[in-house]
Scaffold this motif. Sequence first.
Motif: not given
Length: 82
Positions: A8, A10, A15, A17
């Motif tokens: 992940e 950020r 965001t 994933t």
Amino acid sequence: MTEERTTETRAPHTTTTVIERRGGGGTILIGVALLIAVVVGAYFLMNQSRNDAIKTDAISGAADAVKDGATAVGDAAKKTVE
């Protein structure tokens, strides 16, 4: 065995994933082995059914021969009495 990795990231407004899955290919190998086992089992089952039919025909032929022999003995007994 399945290897799984999750990453992940950020950033201020997003965001991301990323999920990666890797398999060893064992499922395909098991599937092929199972398919071969089913084919071999079906072959033997079909041969057993055919052999049972051959045995049934042989027993029917023997029973017919016994019937014919009994008929001949009965006819001979009738001729002897007459």
